[in-house]
Design an enzyme around this catalytic site. Structure first.
Site, PDB file in Angstrom:
ATOM      1  N   ASN A  72       4.953  -1.158  -6.984  1.00  0.00           N
ATOM      2  CA  ASN A  72       3.489  -1.053  -6.990  1.00  0.00           C
ATOM      3  C   ASN A  72       3.037  -0.207  -8.173  1.00  0.00           C
ATOM      4  O   ASN A  72       3.850   0.254  -8.972  1.00  0.00           O
ATOM      5  CB  ASN A  72       2.989  -0.474  -5.654  1.00  0.00           C
ATOM      6  CG  ASN A  72       3.578   0.889  -5.387  1.00  0.00           C
ATOM      7  OD1 ASN A  72       3.340   1.837  -6.125  1.00  0.00           O
ATOM      8  ND2 ASN A  72       4.385   0.999  -4.332  1.00  0.00           N
TER       9      ASN A  72
ATOM     10  N   ASP B 135       6.008  -0.744   1.847  1.00  0.00           N
ATOM     11  CA  ASP B 135       6.058  -0.911   3.305  1.00  0.00           C
ATOM     12  C   ASP B 135       7.183  -1.853   3.721  1.00  0.00           C
ATOM     13  O   ASP B 135       7.750  -1.702   4.789  1.00  0.00           O
ATOM     14  CB  ASP B 135       4.707  -1.429   3.814  1.00  0.00           C
ATOM     15  CG  ASP B 135       3.638  -0.346   3.752  1.00  0.00           C
ATOM     16  OD1 ASP B 135       3.966   0.806   4.087  1.00  0.00           O
ATOM     17  OD2 ASP B 135       2.496  -0.642   3.346  1.00  0.00           O
TER      18      ASP B 135
ATOM     19  N   ASP C  90       9.606   4.725   7.669  1.00  0.00           N
ATOM     20  CA  ASP C  90       8.472   5.574   7.275  1.00  0.00           C
ATOM     21  C   ASP C  90       9.002   6.993   7.065  1.00  0.00           C
ATOM     22  O   ASP C  90       9.341   7.700   8.024  1.00  0.00           O
ATOM     23  CB  ASP C  90       7.382   5.551   8.353  1.00  0.00           C
ATOM     24  CG  ASP C  90       6.102   6.222   7.861  1.00  0.00           C
ATOM     25  OD1 ASP C  90       6.195   7.282   7.204  1.00  0.00           O
ATOM     26  OD2 ASP C  90       5.011   5.684   8.127  1.00  0.00           O
TER      27      ASP C  90
ATOM     28  N   LYS D 192       0.624   9.477  11.781  1.00  0.00           N
ATOM     29  CA  LYS D 192       1.831  10.035  11.156  1.00  0.00           C
ATOM     30  C   LYS D 192       2.212  11.378  11.776  1.00  0.00           C
ATOM     31  O   LYS D 192       3.296  11.886  11.497  1.00  0.00           O
ATOM     32  CB  LYS D 192       1.602  10.214   9.654  1.00  0.00           C
ATOM     33  CG  LYS D 192       1.182   8.941   8.930  1.00  0.00           C
ATOM     34  CD  LYS D 192       2.302   8.353   8.114  1.00  0.00           C
ATOM     35  CE  LYS D 192       1.817   7.065   7.455  1.00  0.00           C
ATOM     36  NZ  LYS D 192       2.849   6.416   6.642  1.00  0.00           N
TER      37      LYS D 192
HETATM   38  N1  CTP Z   1       4.885   6.930   3.586  1.00  0.00           N
HETATM   39  C1  CTP Z   1       6.228   7.177   3.724  1.00  0.00           C
HETATM   40  N2  CTP Z   1       7.075   6.141   3.989  1.00  0.00           N
HETATM   41  C2  CTP Z   1       6.614   4.883   4.123  1.00  0.00           C
HETATM   42  C3  CTP Z   1       5.249   4.622   3.966  1.00  0.00           C
HETATM   43  C4  CTP Z   1       4.402   5.671   3.704  1.00  0.00           C
HETATM   44  O1  CTP Z   1       6.646   8.315   3.603  1.00  0.00           O
HETATM   45  N3  CTP Z   1       7.472   3.914   4.375  1.00  0.00           N
HETATM   46  C5  CTP Z   1       3.970   8.058   3.363  1.00  0.00           C
HETATM   47  C6  CTP Z   1       3.315   8.087   2.001  1.00  0.00           C
HETATM   48  O2  CTP Z   1       4.073   8.857   1.098  1.00  0.00           O
HETATM   49  C7  CTP Z   1       1.979   8.724   2.307  1.00  0.00           C
HETATM   50  C8  CTP Z   1       1.665   8.252   3.703  1.00  0.00           C
HETATM   51  O3  CTP Z   1       2.931   7.930   4.277  1.00  0.00           O
HETATM   52  O4  CTP Z   1       2.083  10.126   2.385  1.00  0.00           O
HETATM   53  C9  CTP Z   1       0.694   7.099   3.801  1.00  0.00           C
HETATM   54  O5  CTP Z   1       1.214   5.940   3.282  1.00  0.00           O
HETATM   55  P1  CTP Z   1       0.354   4.568   3.212  1.00  0.00           P
HETATM   56  O6  CTP Z   1       1.246   3.583   2.587  1.00  0.00           O
HETATM   57  O7  CTP Z   1      -0.945   4.833   2.578  1.00  0.00           O
HETATM   58  O8  CTP Z   1       0.096   4.271   4.723  1.00  0.00           O
HETATM   59  P2  CTP Z   1       0.766   3.218   5.654  1.00  0.00           P
HETATM   60  O9  CTP Z   1       1.501   3.983   6.678  1.00  0.00           O
HETATM   61  O10 CTP Z   1       1.541   2.257   4.869  1.00  0.00           O
HETATM   62  O11 CTP Z   1      -0.458   2.520   6.341  1.00  0.00           O
HETATM   63  P3  CTP Z   1      -1.345   1.267   5.824  1.00  0.00           P
HETATM   64  O12 CTP Z   1      -0.385   0.289   5.250  1.00  0.00           O
HETATM   65  O13 CTP Z   1      -2.013   0.843   7.049  1.00  0.00           O
HETATM   66  O14 CTP Z   1      -2.306   1.795   4.821  1.00  0.00           O
END
Ligand code: CTP
Length: 403
Positions: free
Chosen positions: A213, A282, A311, A350
Site C-alpha cells: 500500500n 489486512d 492483527d 482493538k
Molecule cells: N494493525 C495491525 N495489524 C493488522 C492491521 C492493523 O497492527 N493486521 C494496526 C495498525 O498498525 C493501526 C491499527 O491497527 O495501528 C488500525 O489499522 P487499520 O488497518 O486502520 O484498521 P483495521 O483493523 O484494518 O480496520 P478497517 O479495515 O476496518 O479500517
C-alpha cells in the site's frame, strides 16, 4: 520554526582529521537557526582553516587566549557565558586528557574549564583512531569527564582516515545535529522503552510480485525519532520503506505482516510503550507461488485467494503486559471519512487506551498531517502541522498518560 532557533552554540574544534566534517556541522547548526561561535585549537587549524569556519559561521574565529580583540582580554569568560551549549567536535584523545585534568593552557580547554557548569552544558564528539579510542587511558578520561558533567556523544564505526577499521570515527554532521536537537528536548520519556511499527507490509504473490500500500512510513519514523529525543530507548520495526533510520534508534526491517508480528511480539515483552503506526496489509495471498506465475497465452487471469493477516496491534494489546498496565498501547487508524466515529469504534475493537486517527489518502507520503486523538475521556485534535511537529506533540500526549 527551526529546531535550534535562539540557541547560541560555541563550536570547539580540537585537532583531528574529522575537522573537515565540522564545516558541514557548522552549516547545519546555522540552518536550524542557531548562532555559532567557532573556537579552534592550534592543532585544529592544521586540518581546516579559520577562514573557512569564519565564512561559514559569519563570525570571527577565536584561537588564542591572548586574543586582543576582547576589550577585557578575557575571551574564555566572554565566550563561555553566553552559550546555550559548548560542543567540541571533533574532540581528540588529547583534548579528553586535557579536560580530564582540568588544564587551561590554551583557549578551548580554558573556556571549558571556565564555563558555568550548572548552566552551560558541554557536549563532546569523540574522534580518533580505533587504538587510541580503545586505550585504557582514553576510556579512563572519557569516564572522568562524564563524571564531571560533560555529555560524551557516541562514535561511529567503520573505515578510518588512517586506513584502519573500527570504532572512533566522529559521528556524521547530520547525526551530531540530531544529538544537539535531542539534547535540548525535554526528557518526557526518560526510562521508557518504546516499540514502533511503521510503513506498509508487502505480501508476496510470487518471487517477483506482491501486494502493498501507499504508506511511506514517515509518521512512524518521525514518532520513533521524537521518542528517542524525549529520552526513550526506541526500537522501530519497519516494513519496506526508503527512509533513513533516525539517529540512535534500533531498527529491524521486515516485509510481511507475519514477519512484522514475529519480530514485534517478543519485542513487546520488553517495551513500556507500543505505537502501531504500520499500515499492515489486512490480507495476504492464500498461497505464494515458489516460481513466477507465467501467462499461458490463453487470456485466462490467475485467481488469487486471500487469507486474513494477524492483527499485530490487537495481539499485543491483549498480552498480559498490556492488560496489566505495564505496556501502554497506541493504535492508528487511517480512514477516508467519518474519522471520529471510525476511530472511536476502532479503539474499542482493538482494546487500546489511545487511538490516533488520520485521513489516510490525505497523508500517505506527505510531510504533514492532522491527527485526532481518541481515548476513554473523549477526543482531541492535533491540527494540521508537519509530521515532525505532530510526532513531538503525540509523544507529549503519550507521556502524560503513562502511569
Ligand atoms: N494493525 C495491525 N495489524 C493488522 C492491521 C492493523 O497492527 N493486521 C494496526 C495498525 O498498525 C493501526 C491499527 O491497527 O495501528 C488500525 O489499522 P487499520 O488497518 O486502520 O484498521 P483495521 O483493523 O484494518 O480496520 P478497517 O479495515 O476496518 O479500517
Amino acid at each position: 520554526m527551526k529546531e535550534l532557533d535562539g540557541k547560541h552554540i560555541v563550536l570547539g574544534l580540537s585537532g583531528g582529521i574529522a575537522c573537515y566534517k565540522s564545516a558541514e556541522l557548522c552549516r547545519l547548526l546555522i540552518k536550524q537557526g542557531a548562532s555559532v561561535q567557532v573556537v579552534m585549537t592550534e592543532a585544529a587549524a592544521q586540518f581546516i582553516t579559520p577562514v573557512t569556519m569564519q565564512a561559514l559561521s559569519n563570525r570571527p574565529v577565536y584561537g588564542s587566549q591572548w586574543d586582543a580583540r576582547e576589550p577585557n582580554h578575557m575571551p574564555h569568560i566572554n565566550l563561555s557565558r553566553g552559550a546555550d551549549a559548548i560542543l567540541i567536535a571533533p574532540c581528540s584523545a588529547d583534548f579528553f586528557a586535557r579536560l580530564a585534568q582540568g588544564r587551561a593552557d590554551e583557549l578551548l580547554s580554558l573556556l571549558c574549564l571556565a564555563r558555568p557548569a550548572d548552566r552551560v552544558p558541554l557536549l563532546l564528539a569523540p574522534a580518533m583512531n580505533r587504538e587510541m579510542w580503545a586505550h585504557p587511558a582514553t576510556q579512563r578520561n572519557l569516564a572522568q569527564v562524564a563524571q564531571d558533567g560533560a555529555v560524551v556523544l557516541g562514535v561511529g564505526h567503520g573505515d578510518q582516515a588512517c586506513g584502519e577499521t573500527g570504532d572512533g570515527r566522529m559521528l556524521e554532521p547530520a547525526e551530531l545535529l540530531e544529538e544537539v536537537i535531542a539534547f535540548f528536548t525535554p526528557k518526557l520519556l526518560a526510562g521508557q522503552r518504546v516499540l514502533v511499527t511503521a510503513g506498509p507490509t508487502f505480501e508476496s504473490i510470487d518471487p517477483v510480485r506482491g501486494i502493498t500500500n501507499h504508506s511511506s512510513g514517515k509518521m512512524g519514523f518521525a514518532i520513533a525519532r521524537a521518542a528517542r529525543e524525549a529520552g526513550a530507548e526506541v526500537t522501530l520495526v519497519a516494513g519496506p520503506v526508503h527512509l533513513p533510520t533516525p539517529h540512535g534508534v534500533r531498527r529491524v526491517n521486515v516485509r510481511s505482516a507475519q514477519e512484522m508480528l514475529a519480530v514485534t511480539e517478543p519485542q513487546a515483552q520488553d517495551a513500556t510503550v507500543f505505537i502501531a503506526t504500520a499500515a499492515v496489509a489486512d490480507w495476504r495471498p492464500a498461497t505464494q507461488s515458489e516460481q513466477k506465475i507465467k501467462k499461458d497465452g490463453s487470456g485466462q487471469t490467475p485467481v488469487l485467494g486471500f487469507v486474513e493477516n494477524p492483527d499485530i496491534l490487537a495481539t499485543v494489546a491483549q498480552s498480559e503486559r498490556a492488560r496489566s498496565g505495564q505496556l501502554f498501547c497506541v493504535g492508528f487508524a487511517a480512514e477516508s471519512h467519518d474519522l471520529l466515529a471510525h476511530a472511536s469504534a476502532k479503539r474499542e475493537r482493538k482494546g487500546v487506551p489511545l487511538l490516533v486517527g488520520n485521513i489516510g489518502p490525505a497523508t500517505f507520503g506527505q510531510d504533514d498531517n492532522a491527527l485526532l486523538l481518541v481515548d476513554a475521556q473523549g477526543h482531541r485534535e492535533l491540527p494540521h502541522a508537519s509530521k515532525r511537529v505532530l510526532a513531538r506533540q503525540l509523544v507529549a500526549e503519550i507521556a502524560r498518560r503513562l502511569p
